[in-house]
Design a protein around this motif. Structure first.
Motif, PDB file in Angstrom:
ATOM      1  N   GLY A  93      -0.361 -11.510   7.224  1.00 50.20           N
ATOM      2  CA  GLY A  93       0.185 -11.005   5.968  1.00 50.20           C
ATOM      3  C   GLY A  93      -0.894 -10.818   4.918  1.00 50.20           C
ATOM      4  O   GLY A  93      -2.054 -11.209   5.106  1.00 50.20           O
ATOM      5  N   VAL A  94      -0.514 -10.214   3.807  1.00 51.86           N
ATOM      6  CA  VAL A  94      -1.449  -9.947   2.724  1.00 51.86           C
ATOM      7  C   VAL A  94      -1.382 -11.093   1.711  1.00 51.86           C
ATOM      8  O   VAL A  94      -0.788 -12.145   1.975  1.00 51.86           O
ATOM      9  CB  VAL A  94      -1.147  -8.569   2.094  1.00 51.86           C
ATOM     10  N   THR A  95      -2.008 -10.921   0.558  1.00 55.06           N
ATOM     11  CA  THR A  95      -2.109 -12.030  -0.397  1.00 55.06           C
ATOM     12  C   THR A  95      -0.746 -12.604  -0.765  1.00 55.06           C
ATOM     13  O   THR A  95      -0.560 -13.821  -0.793  1.00 55.06           O
ATOM     14  CB  THR A  95      -2.861 -11.577  -1.665  1.00 55.06           C
TER      15      THR A  95
ATOM     16  N   GLY B 279       7.503  -1.914   2.653  1.00 49.05           N
ATOM     17  CA  GLY B 279       7.495  -2.937   1.621  1.00 49.05           C
ATOM     18  C   GLY B 279       6.625  -2.541   0.436  1.00 49.05           C
ATOM     19  O   GLY B 279       6.388  -3.337  -0.462  1.00 49.05           O
ATOM     20  N   GLU B 280       6.210  -1.297   0.402  1.00 52.30           N
ATOM     21  CA  GLU B 280       5.381  -0.661  -0.642  1.00 52.30           C
ATOM     22  C   GLU B 280       4.670  -1.562  -1.655  1.00 52.30           C
ATOM     23  O   GLU B 280       5.246  -2.464  -2.225  1.00 52.30           O
ATOM     24  CB  GLU B 280       6.245   0.299  -1.476  1.00 52.30           C
ATOM     25  N   ALA B 281       3.437  -1.225  -1.917  1.00 48.82           N
ATOM     26  CA  ALA B 281       2.617  -2.093  -2.760  1.00 48.82           C
ATOM     27  C   ALA B 281       2.300  -1.530  -4.146  1.00 48.82           C
ATOM     28  O   ALA B 281       1.731  -2.215  -4.956  1.00 48.82           O
ATOM     29  CB  ALA B 281       1.302  -2.402  -2.043  1.00 48.82           C
ATOM     30  N   ASN B 282       2.672  -0.273  -4.413  1.00 47.46           N
ATOM     31  CA  ASN B 282       2.261   0.316  -5.705  1.00 47.46           C
ATOM     32  C   ASN B 282       2.915  -0.346  -6.893  1.00 47.46           C
ATOM     33  O   ASN B 282       4.074  -0.723  -6.830  1.00 47.46           O
ATOM     34  CB  ASN B 282       2.736   1.754  -5.855  1.00 47.46           C
ATOM     35  N   GLY B 283       2.226  -0.294  -8.018  1.00 48.15           N
ATOM     36  CA  GLY B 283       2.835  -0.696  -9.280  1.00 48.15           C
ATOM     37  C   GLY B 283       3.338  -2.125  -9.214  1.00 48.15           C
ATOM     38  O   GLY B 283       2.792  -2.961  -8.498  1.00 48.15           O
TER      39      GLY B 283
ATOM     40  N   TYR C 268      -8.488 -19.441   4.986  1.00 52.67           N
ATOM     41  CA  TYR C 268      -7.595 -18.668   4.121  1.00 52.67           C
ATOM     42  C   TYR C 268      -7.544 -17.256   4.700  1.00 52.67           C
ATOM     43  O   TYR C 268      -8.576 -16.624   4.900  1.00 52.67           O
ATOM     44  CB  TYR C 268      -8.129 -18.657   2.685  1.00 52.67           C
ATOM     45  N   ALA C 269      -6.337 -16.767   5.009  1.00 49.51           N
ATOM     46  CA  ALA C 269      -6.217 -15.589   5.866  1.00 49.51           C
ATOM     47  C   ALA C 269      -6.649 -14.245   5.256  1.00 49.51           C
ATOM     48  O   ALA C 269      -7.395 -13.509   5.891  1.00 49.51           O
ATOM     49  CB  ALA C 269      -4.797 -15.506   6.421  1.00 49.51           C
ATOM     50  N   PRO C 270      -6.197 -13.857   4.064  1.00 50.55           N
ATOM     51  CA  PRO C 270      -6.576 -12.521   3.597  1.00 50.55           C
ATOM     52  C   PRO C 270      -8.096 -12.386   3.482  1.00 50.55           C
ATOM     53  O   PRO C 270      -8.755 -13.256   2.925  1.00 50.55           O
ATOM     54  CB  PRO C 270      -5.897 -12.421   2.217  1.00 50.55           C
ATOM     55  N   ASP C 271      -8.636 -11.314   4.046  1.00 49.35           N
ATOM     56  CA  ASP C 271     -10.098 -11.176   4.121  1.00 49.35           C
ATOM     57  C   ASP C 271     -10.535  -9.728   3.864  1.00 49.35           C
ATOM     58  O   ASP C 271     -10.957  -9.017   4.763  1.00 49.35           O
ATOM     59  CB  ASP C 271     -10.608 -11.636   5.497  1.00 49.35           C
ATOM     60  N   PRO C 272     -10.427  -9.295   2.595  1.00 48.04           N
ATOM     61  CA  PRO C 272     -10.872  -7.931   2.291  1.00 48.04           C
ATOM     62  C   PRO C 272     -12.349  -7.756   2.648  1.00 48.04           C
ATOM     63  O   PRO C 272     -13.094  -8.744   2.715  1.00 48.04           O
ATOM     64  CB  PRO C 272     -10.646  -7.812   0.782  1.00 48.04           C
ATOM     65  N   SER C 273     -12.748  -6.505   2.881  1.00 45.71           N
ATOM     66  CA  SER C 273     -14.148  -6.222   3.266  1.00 45.71           C
ATOM     67  C   SER C 273     -15.138  -6.788   2.258  1.00 45.71           C
ATOM     68  O   SER C 273     -16.247  -7.157   2.608  1.00 45.71           O
ATOM     69  CB  SER C 273     -14.368  -4.715   3.376  1.00 45.71           C
ATOM     70  N   SER C 274     -14.702  -6.855   1.003  1.00 48.11           N
ATOM     71  CA  SER C 274     -15.601  -7.334  -0.051  1.00 48.11           C
ATOM     72  C   SER C 274     -15.545  -8.851  -0.212  1.00 48.11           C
ATOM     73  O   SER C 274     -15.927  -9.372  -1.250  1.00 48.11           O
ATOM     74  CB  SER C 274     -15.194  -6.685  -1.377  1.00 48.11           C
TER      75      SER C 274
ATOM     76  N   ASN D 201      -3.072  -7.672  -4.664  1.00 46.69           N
ATOM     77  CA  ASN D 201      -2.374  -8.047  -3.425  1.00 46.69           C
ATOM     78  C   ASN D 201      -3.211  -7.622  -2.216  1.00 46.69           C
ATOM     79  O   ASN D 201      -2.740  -6.883  -1.334  1.00 46.69           O
ATOM     80  CB  ASN D 201      -0.982  -7.410  -3.389  1.00 46.69           C
ATOM     81  N   SER D 202      -4.439  -8.107  -2.161  1.00 42.66           N
ATOM     82  CA  SER D 202      -5.407  -7.665  -1.156  1.00 42.66           C
ATOM     83  C   SER D 202      -5.009  -8.035   0.265  1.00 42.66           C
ATOM     84  O   SER D 202      -4.340  -9.037   0.495  1.00 42.66           O
ATOM     85  CB  SER D 202      -6.772  -8.302  -1.447  1.00 42.66           C
ATOM     86  N   GLY D 203      -5.465  -7.217   1.192  1.00 44.01           N
ATOM     87  CA  GLY D 203      -5.233  -7.478   2.617  1.00 44.01           C
ATOM     88  C   GLY D 203      -6.536  -7.801   3.305  1.00 44.01           C
ATOM     89  O   GLY D 203      -7.281  -8.666   2.866  1.00 44.01           O
TER      90      GLY D 203
END
Lengths: 481, 481
Positions: free
Chosen positions: A168-170, B194-198, A139-145, A158-160
């Protein structure tokens, strides 16, 4: 000191709500203050507040029953994944019920043919990859945590992560969710195909920071593991030049899995902390590419050509798994190393890659002007910056000066066409900066969508939107069911 | 035959609206019935209706002024790109003003460094790629109608194309839009990052079929052109086996740019029409891969291994640009060829790839049972099917039987976990099938978001949602400003 005596009316309302929650989810309610303490804050630990109660449901039906109770009683609800938010995304208010999804952590389905995994959202990010690892997928998205953070929280923010430059991100890896709305209604958004009919509510739920509903299932895209990967370390005598090299790599159309950036303060700190043997330079990049050995060779040859045009001080290509681990060692221990140096605030702005040299120069200027040291370590390939401002929590006024500098840096990110957050979310931390990003019409459009999902503004209160706006929105709603 | 005499009250209201539109966008209003005729329908030409008027604005300000007029007067508005919708997505109602974006067709910005192009939405899909072709870039989504269709329409329908297996559909390549809401408010959604806020409103706008606003600018992701591409043609003696081969290719993690599928009726028709020299077989796949020559060789070797396990009748690898063009010739002329055979209805369901063999078998069974021939030609790699039902428009009852079979096939797509549309949208064509896909709670959640953007339900009426639901929603709203 004498403690104020609790108001018996508040006590009885509290007891009444707890009793109703207990009926909705028997044995799943925590309300003893000694036990709810752990839910007072998340990873933004400077802020904390004890909640009214905590519920840890086991099924979609329980989540729905809990939300029906809270909706009927007008009680705010704070959804909580693993509590790893750096922006206060799951911080309670004292009148709120925390709904934690930790017990919703099962794998429900794996299909390598349709390249998907369906899980409950309390499952940790890393354990999703572990569930499909033996089948040759990840599963690609891999936040530090990723060891600790929950998939539900990943979807909320929407973690990256380091891999998101390529994968891509989540939101790019999410196919569907089951979500319970504030009134207890259960909806299915997306599906095995990410469904295209009608309005795509999945897109707006992803990154909505718990403002629209509570997730109870998620269908995620899984990808076949690449044949191999190899990092290079490139040292430069200036941060701006390193930034220009990143921009050139992206412009050339090479697509590394990761381009990570560290500047001198960060290199020094990690060198002392973890001894990765990094060169003594102003800035370094770690660029990792994936594929078969031949594909890796081709991509790295192109990256070397581009780097050479920027006169690097060093270009170190990994020749073994041990060397790869050593190249990554400093980057992976950077936050720990910075923590040894003193107090720091970690920002999370995102900018167009072309603006990297300019923004790095400006941050250096602002740091010199204010006398606050700033270290940079971040995902450079997609412009997601994490400037770390070093301050002394014991020095009067230092935290405030640090927060002011942080706000200025984030405003700079917005000015160059970027935004306030890459992956940490707005939470409580950046809610009042939202107006630097959005005009009144843009903000109103977002708030109307919040209205559509949660008309009484009970879900995850006091976050994402500027406090005066969300409070007045909430006050305008009837408090009875 | 005597024409009914127009009601003078209606005439005067019409004249009043036209005059107000003319003040909002001088010289941009068309209301002569002879001139509005071309806007009576889109590519679903079986259905048509003359609009009240047509406006072709030149600026965001004009779009805003037009929508303010319509909002104040309670006049429905039908947004129109290039009118290529196959689902009636831009068909007018007689009380509606069509707002066409054909004149909003300029390129506003190109940045190869940030890999983006900013355009007005009336620009055609192909001309976006042409604008960056000389710089070595391209815009990935490529619907069959790319020569004619507008980017605004692509965003409204979340269009795909042959390349979307590798590069994703429109939503994966869209960074931001400027949109005018029904009350004339102008909002900016997304941006260069592609802004992620809100709340991510960009995601819900993409694919919203003109239900939420009218676009006046779009920022699109552009990608570097690949080093090269090569197709192979693989023939099989059964559609199910060809479907199983597709599923195996996807499962193995090879990521071709395109996997196209044609069955015998379609192969025969194209052979007679365009003489591409296809083998005589039950089903064929065209699989195209991209990269350097070595990368292409490696991927095709893997695909050959997988195909061999399914005992193909033929495996023809292109050895030259001419051979590549010949392999693609039949596929590209398939719709034209089918048109020569008689009347047909083109469906657009999407299914999980793992369900391909089952669904192809079921469609064959349903075709035999009803006596209606069905030809299949579609993007197999991402499960986006386009069954073509052949019928005789002159034979009484044949259209109705064709529509009934079409609805059954789409219900089958939903049953196996897919959805009603891949890239054509719901429009008027499939609005009443929406309840096969969504339960009442899911539909209500979508309609509440529509409420948030367009509380009076004036935008693109009678589409996407089941007619009884959208009509009752609209009737519940006050008609005065």
């Amino acid at each position: 000191m004498q403690m104020p005596r609790p108001d018996p009316l508040i006590l009885s309302r509290r007891a009444q709500i707890v009793a109703a929650l207990e009926r909705a989810a028997p044995g799943a309610v925590i309300h003893d203050p000694a036990e709810t303490r752990v839910y007072e804050c998340d990873a933004l630990s400077a802020y904390s507040c004890p909640p009214l109660a905590v519920v840890l449901p086991r099924t979609t039906e329980e989540v729905s029953a809990i939300l029906r109770v809270c909706h009927a009683e007008g009680v705010p609800v704070v959804p909580r994944g693993a509590g790893t938010s750096l922006a206060g995304g799951s911080m309670p208010t004292e009148d709120a019920v925390v709904v934690g999804i930790a017990r919703l952590n099962r794998v429900l389905e794996i299909s390598t043919e349709d390249r998907l995994i369906r899980v409950q959202p309390g499952r940790t990010n890393l354990s999703v990859t572990q569930a499909v690892d033996g089948l040759g997928f990840f599963y690609a998205p891999d936040p530090s945590s990723q060891l600790a953070c929950a998939i539900g929280g990943n979807i909320g923010m929407n973690s990256g992560g380091a891999h998101c430059l390529k994968y891509g991100v989540t939101t790019n890896n999410l196919l569907g969710v089951t979500m319970v709305m504030m009134d207890g209604t259960v909806v299915e958004l997306g599906g095995p195909m990410g469904e295209a009919n009608g309005l795509d509510l999945l897109g707006v739920v992803c990154g909505s920071e718990g403002q629209l509903g509570i997730l109870t299932e998620a269908t995620l895209r899984i990808l076949p593991k690449p044949a191999g990967a190899r990092p290079v370390l490139i040292g430069f005598d200036s941060s701006e030049v390193a930034g220009a090299c990143v921009a050139d790599i992206i412009r050339a159309g090479v697509l590394p899995v990761a381009i990570e950036f560290m500047d001198r303060p960060c290199i020094r700190a990690t060198e002392e902390f973890a001894h990765p043997g990094y060169p003594d330079c102003e800035a370094l990049l770690i660029v990792e590419v994936e594929g078969t050995p031949r594909e890796i060779d081709e991509q790295l040859a192109l990256i070397r050509d581009i780097a050479d045009r920027h006169s690097p001080l060093e270009f170190r290509e990994s020749g073994s798994a041990e060397e790869s681990a050593r190249i990554w060692l400093g980057r992976k221990s950077a936050f720990g190393a910075m923590g040894q140096m003193g107090d720091y605030m970690c920002l999370d702005g995102t900018i167009p890659v072309s603006a990297l040299p300019k923004v790095l120069g400006e941050i250096a200027r602002m740091s010199a002007q204010t006398g606050m040291p700033v270290a940079n370590v971040f995902h450079a390939g997609d412009g997601n910056m994490h400037p770390l401002i070093i301050f002394d929590a014991n020095k009067p006024g230092d935290l405030e000066r640090c927060e002011a500098l942080g706000a200025d840096i984030l405003r700079l990110c917005v000015e160059v066409g970027g935004c306030l957050t890459g992956e940490h979310g707005v939470g409580i931390e950046k809610r009042d900066l939202m107006s630097a990003q959005f005009g009144p019409a843009d903000m109103e459009a977002q708030m109307r969508v919040k209205d559509a999902f949660d008309p009484r503004w009970l879900l995850n209160p006091a976050k994402v939107f500027p406090l005066d706006l969300s409070e007045s929105r909430r006050e305008g709603r009837p408090n009875a069911a």
